[in-house]
Motif scaffolding. Structure first.
Motif, short mmCIF file in Angstrom:
data_model
loop_
_atom_site.label_atom_id
_atom_site.label_comp_id
_atom_site.label_asym_id
_atom_site.label_seq_id
_atom_site.Cartn_x
_atom_site.Cartn_y
_atom_site.Cartn_z
N GLY A 109 -3.93 -7.80 13.12
CA GLY A 109 -3.79 -6.91 14.27
C GLY A 109 -5.00 -6.80 15.17
N ALA A 110 -5.95 -7.71 15.02
CA ALA A 110 -7.17 -7.63 15.84
C ALA A 110 -6.85 -7.75 17.33
N GLY A 111 -5.94 -8.64 17.68
CA GLY A 111 -5.60 -8.82 19.08
C GLY A 111 -5.03 -7.56 19.71
N ALA A 112 -4.14 -6.89 19.01
CA ALA A 112 -3.53 -5.67 19.54
C ALA A 112 -4.54 -4.55 19.67
N LEU A 113 -5.49 -4.48 18.74
CA LEU A 113 -6.50 -3.43 18.77
C LEU A 113 -7.51 -3.62 19.90
N THR A 114 -7.69 -4.86 20.34
CA THR A 114 -8.71 -5.16 21.34
C THR A 114 -8.50 -4.37 22.63
N ASP B 246 -10.93 -1.48 24.14
CA ASP B 246 -11.45 -1.67 25.49
C ASP B 246 -11.25 -0.40 26.32
N ARG B 247 -10.05 0.15 26.31
CA ARG B 247 -9.76 1.36 27.09
C ARG B 247 -10.56 2.56 26.58
N ALA B 248 -10.59 2.72 25.27
CA ALA B 248 -11.30 3.86 24.68
C ALA B 248 -12.79 3.77 24.97
N PHE B 249 -13.34 2.57 24.93
CA PHE B 249 -14.77 2.40 25.16
C PHE B 249 -15.13 2.71 26.62
N ARG B 250 -14.28 2.32 27.55
CA ARG B 250 -14.54 2.63 28.96
C ARG B 250 -14.52 4.15 29.20
N GLY B 251 -13.56 4.82 28.57
CA GLY B 251 -13.52 6.27 28.71
C GLY B 251 -14.74 6.95 28.09
N TYR B 252 -15.16 6.43 26.96
CA TYR B 252 -16.36 6.94 26.26
C TYR B 252 -17.59 6.76 27.13
N PRO C 237 -15.79 -8.46 26.95
CA PRO C 237 -15.27 -9.69 26.34
C PRO C 237 -13.87 -9.46 25.79
N ASP C 238 -13.02 -10.49 25.90
CA ASP C 238 -11.67 -10.34 25.38
C ASP C 238 -11.52 -10.93 23.97
N ARG C 239 -12.55 -11.59 23.48
CA ARG C 239 -12.51 -12.07 22.09
C ARG C 239 -12.71 -10.87 21.17
N PRO C 240 -11.77 -10.63 20.27
CA PRO C 240 -11.85 -9.43 19.42
C PRO C 240 -13.17 -9.27 18.68
N SER C 241 -13.67 -10.36 18.08
CA SER C 241 -14.90 -10.24 17.29
C SER C 241 -16.09 -9.90 18.18
N VAL C 242 -16.18 -10.53 19.35
CA VAL C 242 -17.29 -10.27 20.27
C VAL C 242 -17.25 -8.84 20.77
N LEU C 243 -16.06 -8.38 21.14
CA LEU C 243 -15.91 -7.00 21.60
C LEU C 243 -16.30 -6.01 20.50
N SER C 244 -15.89 -6.31 19.27
CA SER C 244 -16.16 -5.39 18.17
C SER C 244 -17.66 -5.21 17.96
N ARG D 158 -12.96 -3.51 11.75
CA ARG D 158 -14.05 -2.97 12.58
C ARG D 158 -13.50 -2.33 13.85
N LEU D 159 -12.55 -2.99 14.50
CA LEU D 159 -11.95 -2.44 15.72
C LEU D 159 -11.21 -1.14 15.43
N ALA D 160 -10.51 -1.08 14.32
CA ALA D 160 -9.78 0.15 13.96
C ALA D 160 -10.76 1.29 13.71
N GLU D 161 -11.86 1.00 13.03
CA GLU D 161 -12.89 2.01 12.79
C GLU D 161 -13.50 2.47 14.10
N GLU D 162 -13.77 1.53 15.01
CA GLU D 162 -14.36 1.87 16.30
C GLU D 162 -13.42 2.71 17.15
N LEU D 163 -12.13 2.40 17.09
CA LEU D 163 -11.17 3.17 17.88
C LEU D 163 -11.17 4.64 17.43
N ALA D 164 -11.19 4.86 16.11
CA ALA D 164 -11.25 6.23 15.59
C ALA D 164 -12.55 6.91 16.00
N LEU D 165 -13.66 6.18 15.92
CA LEU D 165 -14.96 6.75 16.29
C LEU D 165 -15.02 7.08 17.78
#
Length: 242
Positions: A141-146, A150-156, A175-182, A208-215
């Motif tokens: 699910g890394a692609g879906a989380l990206t 992205d949206r949550a980080f911009r708001g933050y 970046p749109d690559r999930p690992s790079v964004l994470s 990592r992306l799921a953890e970041e989204l919650a944070l």
């Protein structure tokens, strides 16, 4: 698959280095000057690398008082290095080194690959670790989380800029690559070292992306409820020292 293990000089810091991120260092302690000198002695056309590991207590402090001296890398950590250092770090690839008039070095490196420390040799002038390189697995699910991150980080970023009473710069392309964004988000978030370390240690990109989204959601809610929070509380960062 057999794990790849290598011997790597270690540079403990009160901060976490992530793959793809740039690390500037002012090297002034003799133990780390020795490390840099040894790196410079390597062939110029080959890699010059060391491992960055975060210190659990945030700062390396050499002993002081009668009969004590800064005689080696273990001196600042005490006898139990396993408890002083986090077990997962990041390889730093040296991009440039400038020798200073006082004998120190201005060094710029880039994070490349995560590793797990298997053992540490403290017998030399600086720590050397036997480390196992960690592959970057995408996870589920890394692609879906990206897009959500992205949206949550911009708001933050927008709320953080407001709390700092700064004008938000023009939106930059993330970046749109999930690992790079994470890794970019992990490095950019204003959170404590243990939280960043937890992100570095995530089993895969999706985790990592799921953890970041919650944070991001938690931190955004906190900043939104406390608009008068002093900027110093939001921007407090530990200084990298050696």
């Amino acid at each position: 698959m057999t794990a790849v293990t290598v011997s790597l000089p270690l540079f403990p810091l009160g901060a976490v280095l992530f793959p793809g991120l740039v690390l500037p260092l002012n090297v002034f302690e003799e133990r780390y000057r020795a490390l840099v000198r040894d790196l410079l002695a390597l062939p110029a056309d080959g890699p010059r690398q060391f491992g960055v590991v975060a210190i659990r207590d945030g700062h390396e402090v050499a002993p002081s008082g009668p009969g004590t001296a800064d005689t080696g890398p273990a001196a600042g950590f005490g006898p139990d290095l396993d408890r002083a250092l986090y077990p997962v770090g990041c390889v730093a690839d040296v991009a440039s080194v400038q020798e200073q008039s006082g004998g120190g070095y201005e060094l710029v490196a880039t994070g490349t690959t995560r590793f797990r420390v298997l053992s540490v040799d403290a017998s030399g002038p600086y720590l050397v670790g036997e480390v196992e390189m960690l592959p970057e697995e995408p996870g589920t699910g890394a692609g879906a989380l990206t897009s959500a991150v992205d949206r949550a980080f911009r708001g933050y970023q927008k709320l953080l800029a407001g709390a700092r009473e700064r004008t938000l710069a023009a939106p930059q392309e993330l970046p749109d690559r999930p690992s790079v964004l994470s890794y970019l988000v992990a490095a950019a978030m204003v959170v404590e070292v243990p939280v960043k370390q937890r992100l570095l240690e995530c089993a895969d990109t999706a985790a990592r992306l799921a953890e970041e989204l919650a944070l991001l959601r938690r931190e955004t809610a906190l900043i939104g409820k406390l608009p008068s929070l002093p900027a110093v509380e939001l921007t407090r960062q530990r200084t990298n020292r050696n």
